[in-house]
Design an enzyme around this catalytic site. Structure first.
Site, PDB file in Angstrom:
ATOM      1  CE1 TYR A 204      -3.129  -2.958   0.294  1.00  0.00           C
ATOM      2  CE2 TYR A 204      -3.369  -2.542   2.628  1.00  0.00           C
ATOM      3  CZ  TYR A 204      -3.679  -3.284   1.507  1.00  0.00           C
ATOM      4  OH  TYR A 204      -4.563  -4.334   1.628  1.00  0.00           O
TER       5      TYR A 204
ATOM      6  N   GLY B 294     -17.587   1.601  -0.310  1.00  0.00           N
ATOM      7  CA  GLY B 294     -18.294   2.844  -0.018  1.00  0.00           C
ATOM      8  C   GLY B 294     -19.743   2.863  -0.449  1.00  0.00           C
ATOM      9  CG  PHE B 295     -23.090   0.917  -3.488  1.00  0.00           C
ATOM     10  CD1 PHE B 295     -23.454   1.874  -4.425  1.00  0.00           C
ATOM     11  CD2 PHE B 295     -24.051  -0.010  -3.096  1.00  0.00           C
ATOM     12  CE1 PHE B 295     -24.736   1.906  -4.958  1.00  0.00           C
ATOM     13  CE2 PHE B 295     -25.325   0.004  -3.619  1.00  0.00           C
ATOM     14  CZ  PHE B 295     -25.669   0.971  -4.551  1.00  0.00           C
ATOM     15  CG  LEU B 296     -22.986  -1.970   0.940  1.00  0.00           C
ATOM     16  CD1 LEU B 296     -22.583  -3.248   1.665  1.00  0.00           C
ATOM     17  CD2 LEU B 296     -24.360  -2.146   0.293  1.00  0.00           C
TER      18      LEU B 296
END
Length: 333
Positions: free
Chosen positions: A58, A224-226
């Site tokens: 990362y 992030g959608f939920l």
């Protein structure tokens, strides 16, 4: 915060962890703020989170350096999970499972994290050119050397195999897990699990439960959608991978809104302050006492909101309603 245990070693962690990757990897560069990210880690620890999930790739390396700044001040409060096995090049990522590399990677991670021991050292991906037993044996040697407390295995790259259907999704990972278990115990498996990616429930989660292996639920908020904070057609910055993701087109985000609406209905029954994101995390927690969701967060407010999901207990009626929600639409590939 409720505490949960990982693996046969009974490693103790808060029920909700913190995925540190979004702070400086994979999402838009314009959203990366070192000091803000450090405050986010501290806010999570203050809220009872202990598991900090990172990896050497990362950044590469910058995420471990960030976590190391927090560990320098609060090592006793944190449970650090990092990973090896992937090298980041120019526009490509390759696996490296050679034992010599694993040893060097661990030493480098220890330096960046400013600690003398890694609580959970995970194999990010198996190297197709190296027998997985050899890689795992080198990782086991790190436990014997006192540099690592326990070992984990990542299966988060399984999306590419979904053409075979959910029943085949994690079969390759399970075969590898069976092999490495003969070398040294697996304490945790990290894989995607969420309301809109529930495939691990079929084979991988039961495999872990039957063997006392912890399960780190990656991407429990569906990138992030939920959370219900993304607007269909709102667009993403060009360097955000969701800008090119089939499930994040305006059409597919609109088609999957019933999932978010269902989470909102459940949240409303538990109080005006409860969010869809917290319901999504509570759903993951309800899948078993060995499940620890590790939602990513870039801001303090989100890290604290996610941590408070550990206080939310869904009823049987809540879980039944979520189970009846429409199946997610759109390909991952």
């Amino acid at each position: 915060m409720e505490r949960r245990t990982i693996g046969a070693a009974a490693l103790d962690v808060g029920a909700v962890g913190l995925g540190c990757m979004p702070m400086n990897w994979a999402y838009s560069a314009s959203q990366r703020r070192g000091d803000r990210s450090l405050r986010t880690v501290h806010a999570a620890l203050d809220a009872g989170v202990s598991l900090l999930d990172t990896a050497d790739m990362y950044g590469p390396f910058t995420n471990e350096l960030l976590v190391g700044r927090a560990l320098k001040e609060r090592r006793a409060e944190a449970f650090v999970s990092t990973k090896c096995g992937l090298l980041v090049g120019d526009q490509h990522v390759v696996a490296n499972g050679r034992p010599g590399y694993v040893r060097r990677a661990c030493d480098a991670s220890l330096r960046r994290l400013q600690t003398d021991v890694i609580d959970l050292y995970q194999l990010h991906r198996a190297d197709p050119e190296v027998p997985v037993e050899e890689t795992w044996g080198a990782m086991a040697d790190l436990v014997s050397a006192g540099k690592v407390r326990a070992l984990g295995f990542c299966a988060v790259g399984a999306r590419a195999t979904r053409r075979g259907g959910a029943s085949h999704l994690h079969e390759g990972t399970i075969r590898q897990l069976e092999r490495v278990q003969q070398v040294f115990p697996v304490s945790a498996v990290e894989a995607e699990l969420s309301v809109w990616s529930p495939e691990a429930l079929e084979r991988l989660l039961p495999w872990c439960e039957a063997r006392g292996v912890g399960f780190l639920a990656a991407m429990p908020l569906g990138n992030g959608f939920l959370t219900g904070t993304l607007t269909p057609g709102g667009g993403f910055e060009p360097d955000d991978p969701r800008a090119r993701h089939p499930r994040f087109t305006a059409e597919m985000m609109a088609a999957n809104q019933p999932l978010v609406a269902g989470l909102r209905r459940v949240a409303a029954r538990h109080g005006a302050e409860v969010t869809p994101a917290q319901v999504a995390l509570a759903w993951a927690l309800a899948q078993g006492p060995h499940v620890i969701p590790i939602p990513g967060a870039k801001r303090e407010v989100w890290a604290v909101e996610n941590a408070r999901a550990a206080e939310l207990v869904l009823t049987a009626a809540d879980l039944a309603e979520i189970a009846r929600l429409p199946a997610p639409r759109g390909s991952w590939d």
